[in-house]
Design a protein around this motif. Structure first.
Motif, PDB file in Angstrom:
ATOM      1  N   THR A 102      25.064 -22.876 -25.510  1.00 43.82           N
ATOM      2  CA  THR A 102      24.243 -22.709 -24.306  1.00 43.82           C
ATOM      3  C   THR A 102      24.666 -23.664 -23.194  1.00 43.82           C
ATOM      4  O   THR A 102      23.978 -23.765 -22.178  1.00 43.82           O
ATOM      5  CB  THR A 102      22.757 -22.946 -24.635  1.00 43.82           C
ATOM      6  OG1 THR A 102      22.587 -24.268 -25.183  1.00 43.82           O
ATOM      7  CG2 THR A 102      22.241 -21.922 -25.632  1.00 43.82           C
ATOM      8  N   LEU A 125      17.030 -15.966 -14.023  1.00 43.39           N
ATOM      9  CA  LEU A 125      16.745 -14.950 -15.022  1.00 43.39           C
ATOM     10  C   LEU A 125      17.575 -15.197 -16.287  1.00 43.39           C
ATOM     11  O   LEU A 125      17.066 -15.077 -17.415  1.00 43.39           O
ATOM     12  CB  LEU A 125      17.044 -13.560 -14.453  1.00 43.39           C
ATOM     13  CG  LEU A 125      16.855 -12.378 -15.423  1.00 43.39           C
ATOM     14  CD1 LEU A 125      15.413 -12.311 -15.911  1.00 43.39           C
ATOM     15  CD2 LEU A 125      17.272 -11.070 -14.757  1.00 43.39           C
ATOM     16  N   ALA A 126      18.856 -15.568 -16.095  1.00 43.64           N
ATOM     17  CA  ALA A 126      19.711 -15.852 -17.239  1.00 43.64           C
ATOM     18  C   ALA A 126      19.185 -17.035 -18.041  1.00 43.64           C
ATOM     19  O   ALA A 126      19.189 -17.024 -19.274  1.00 43.64           O
ATOM     20  CB  ALA A 126      21.144 -16.127 -16.768  1.00 43.64           C
ATOM     21  N   LEU A 128      16.033 -18.091 -18.202  1.00 42.79           N
ATOM     22  CA  LEU A 128      14.803 -17.698 -18.894  1.00 42.79           C
ATOM     23  C   LEU A 128      15.102 -16.840 -20.120  1.00 42.79           C
ATOM     24  O   LEU A 128      14.481 -17.003 -21.181  1.00 42.79           O
ATOM     25  CB  LEU A 128      13.887 -16.945 -17.923  1.00 42.79           C
ATOM     26  CG  LEU A 128      13.274 -17.792 -16.798  1.00 42.79           C
ATOM     27  CD1 LEU A 128      12.481 -16.904 -15.845  1.00 42.79           C
ATOM     28  CD2 LEU A 128      12.385 -18.883 -17.375  1.00 42.79           C
ATOM     29  N   LEU A 129      16.070 -15.927 -19.988  1.00 41.66           N
ATOM     30  CA  LEU A 129      16.456 -15.110 -21.140  1.00 41.66           C
ATOM     31  C   LEU A 129      17.032 -15.980 -22.252  1.00 41.66           C
ATOM     32  O   LEU A 129      16.767 -15.769 -23.437  1.00 41.66           O
ATOM     33  CB  LEU A 129      17.466 -14.051 -20.719  1.00 41.66           C
ATOM     34  CG  LEU A 129      16.926 -12.889 -19.878  1.00 41.66           C
ATOM     35  CD1 LEU A 129      18.072 -11.976 -19.447  1.00 41.66           C
ATOM     36  CD2 LEU A 129      15.882 -12.097 -20.650  1.00 41.66           C
ATOM     37  N   GLY A 130      17.840 -16.978 -21.851  1.00 49.07           N
ATOM     38  CA  GLY A 130      18.406 -17.880 -22.840  1.00 49.07           C
ATOM     39  C   GLY A 130      17.343 -18.670 -23.573  1.00 49.07           C
ATOM     40  O   GLY A 130      17.402 -18.841 -24.798  1.00 49.07           O
ATOM     41  N   ALA A 132      14.228 -17.756 -24.005  1.00 50.04           N
ATOM     42  CA  ALA A 132      13.531 -16.811 -24.885  1.00 50.04           C
ATOM     43  C   ALA A 132      14.343 -16.544 -26.152  1.00 50.04           C
ATOM     44  O   ALA A 132      13.795 -16.468 -27.255  1.00 50.04           O
ATOM     45  CB  ALA A 132      13.272 -15.503 -24.141  1.00 50.04           C
ATOM     46  N   GLY A 133      15.655 -16.407 -25.990  1.00 49.86           N
ATOM     47  CA  GLY A 133      16.507 -16.196 -27.153  1.00 49.86           C
ATOM     48  C   GLY A 133      16.482 -17.366 -28.113  1.00 49.86           C
ATOM     49  O   GLY A 133      16.456 -17.189 -29.342  1.00 49.86           O
ATOM     50  N   LEU A 273      20.178 -12.535 -26.695  1.00 44.47           N
ATOM     51  CA  LEU A 273      19.582 -13.073 -25.468  1.00 44.47           C
ATOM     52  C   LEU A 273      20.232 -14.382 -25.053  1.00 44.47           C
ATOM     53  O   LEU A 273      20.229 -14.731 -23.867  1.00 44.47           O
ATOM     54  CB  LEU A 273      18.078 -13.274 -25.658  1.00 44.47           C
ATOM     55  CG  LEU A 273      17.222 -12.008 -25.704  1.00 44.47           C
ATOM     56  CD1 LEU A 273      15.761 -12.363 -25.954  1.00 44.47           C
ATOM     57  CD2 LEU A 273      17.361 -11.222 -24.405  1.00 44.47           C
ATOM     58  N   PRO A 277      23.295 -13.953 -21.407  1.00 45.76           N
ATOM     59  CA  PRO A 277      23.225 -14.728 -20.171  1.00 45.76           C
ATOM     60  C   PRO A 277      24.251 -15.847 -20.105  1.00 45.76           C
ATOM     61  O   PRO A 277      24.709 -16.208 -19.019  1.00 45.76           O
ATOM     62  CB  PRO A 277      21.795 -15.296 -20.186  1.00 45.76           C
ATOM     63  CG  PRO A 277      21.384 -15.270 -21.599  1.00 45.76           C
ATOM     64  CD  PRO A 277      22.063 -14.072 -22.192  1.00 45.76           C
ATOM     65  N   TRP A 280      27.254 -14.214 -18.834  1.00 45.67           N
ATOM     66  CA  TRP A 280      27.071 -13.907 -17.410  1.00 45.67           C
ATOM     67  C   TRP A 280      27.259 -15.153 -16.558  1.00 45.67           C
ATOM     68  O   TRP A 280      27.896 -15.113 -15.500  1.00 45.67           O
ATOM     69  CB  TRP A 280      25.689 -13.316 -17.184  1.00 45.67           C
ATOM     70  CG  TRP A 280      25.468 -12.885 -15.757  1.00 45.67           C
ATOM     71  CD1 TRP A 280      25.822 -11.700 -15.191  1.00 45.67           C
ATOM     72  CD2 TRP A 280      24.864 -13.656 -14.716  1.00 45.67           C
ATOM     73  NE1 TRP A 280      25.455 -11.678 -13.868  1.00 45.67           N
ATOM     74  CE2 TRP A 280      24.875 -12.872 -13.545  1.00 45.67           C
ATOM     75  CE3 TRP A 280      24.312 -14.941 -14.657  1.00 45.67           C
ATOM     76  CZ2 TRP A 280      24.366 -13.323 -12.347  1.00 45.67           C
ATOM     77  CZ3 TRP A 280      23.802 -15.392 -13.456  1.00 45.67           C
ATOM     78  CH2 TRP A 280      23.833 -14.586 -12.316  1.00 45.67           C
TER      79      TRP A 280
END
Length: 298
Positions: A102, A125-126, A128-130, A132-133, A273, A277, A280
């Motif tokens: 990460t 957004l990336a 937050l997704l990370g 959550a993952g 998740l 990101p 990305w």
């Protein structure tokens, strides 16, 4: 010719990623027979010996003290290594490598905090997704693995600090940087063992099997670095970094077929998740500005 060079670079990164995942697998196995501090020491000392020999053979001028940024890079990287190897020896290999990869997310956040380059909506957004993952990955073993998971994230943070520090070391030969880091990390890991290890932990591994696992851990890390170096020399840094995320897949294969670990759907979604990101962010302009940092690291 350029397309062929790109394909070759991807292949180099693939076997380099396999080597890194193998390093994690051997490190995890070694952690079942000795203290995790010895696993980290094996990784750093083998890398230092090889980096030192390469630097001497190629006539590179080694640096002892150097600029302050060089020490920030080496110390931050060493702390990250300690955190990551604790995680590797206390978590399933795929989980540990997912969390430690990460670093690009942390780079995006640190570039805003330290340099005022505020992330855009897509970057947030990336992130937050990370996050959550990460929460989904931790759920199957939250009680037993939360501390190791937190250390893996701390290791990724330290790695991101080291990467940002490299941006100011472009005038220093990469081989000298790698040798300095490997030497500092060797000293730090040995000192950490002496300060924190119990008498049983400080006693060096005696049986041949454990010694072989430690040697294979260090060798796997060095082979991984070689593959990464060849890949970055031939291909686009950002896209090669995305290919490096394949080590998560290789680690998952080790978990499934070596340790017979069952992977539930929630954990798989969590890995996706984190990986998506992260990929990305590596390809995005925020991280692309630091491509030379990644090249120097290689």
């Amino acid at each position: 010719m350029q397309a062929e060079s790109g394909r070759t670079a991807y292949l180099h990164m693939l076997w380099g990623s396999l080597a890194f995942a193998t390093m994690g697998a051997f490190g995890h196995a070694a952690g079942e027979h000795c203290s995790w501090q010895w696993v980290a020491i094996a990784r750093t000392t083998v890398a230092f010996l090889i980096a030192f020999l390469i630097a001497k053979a190629t006539g590179v001028k080694l640096i002892l003290w150097g600029p302050r940024t060089l020490w920030i890079r080496s110390v931050a990287g060493s702390l990250g290594l300690l955190c990551n190897f604790y995680a590797i020896t206390h978590l399933p290999v795929s989980d540990a490598l997912t969390l430690s990869n990460t670093a690009p997310i942390w780079v995006a956040v640190l570039m805003w905090v330290l340099f005022g380059q505020r992330p855009g909506a897509g970057t947030w957004l990336a992130v937050l997704l990370g996050v959550a993952g990460i929460a989904l990955i931790q759920q199957p073993h939250f009680e037993s693995g939360v501390f190791a998971g937190l250390l893996a994230l701390c290791g990724a943070l330290c790695t991101s600090i080291a990467m940002l520090g490299l941006n100011r070391l472009q005038s220093v030969d990469p081989r000298a940087i790698v040798t300095h880091f490997s030497g500092v990390s060797s000293l730090i890991t040995i000192l950490f063992l002496l300060l924190t290890g119990s008498s049983s932990a400080i006693t060096h591994p005696a049986d041949l099997q454990t010694f072989a696992l430690l040697l294979l851990t260090g060798t796997g890390g060095v082979i991984g670095q070689m593959g990464m170096t060849l890949a970055f020399a031939k291909g686009h840094a950002a896209r090669i970094s995305v290919v490096s995320l394949s080590q998560i897949l290789f680690a998952l294969i080790f978990d499934l077929f070596v340790w017979r670990r069952s992977i539930n759907l929630i954990s798989m979604i969590g890995m996706a998740l984190v990986a998506a990101p992260t990929a990305w962010l590596i390809l995005h302009d925020v991280t692309r500005r630091a491509e030379r940092v990644v090249e120097v690291e290689a």
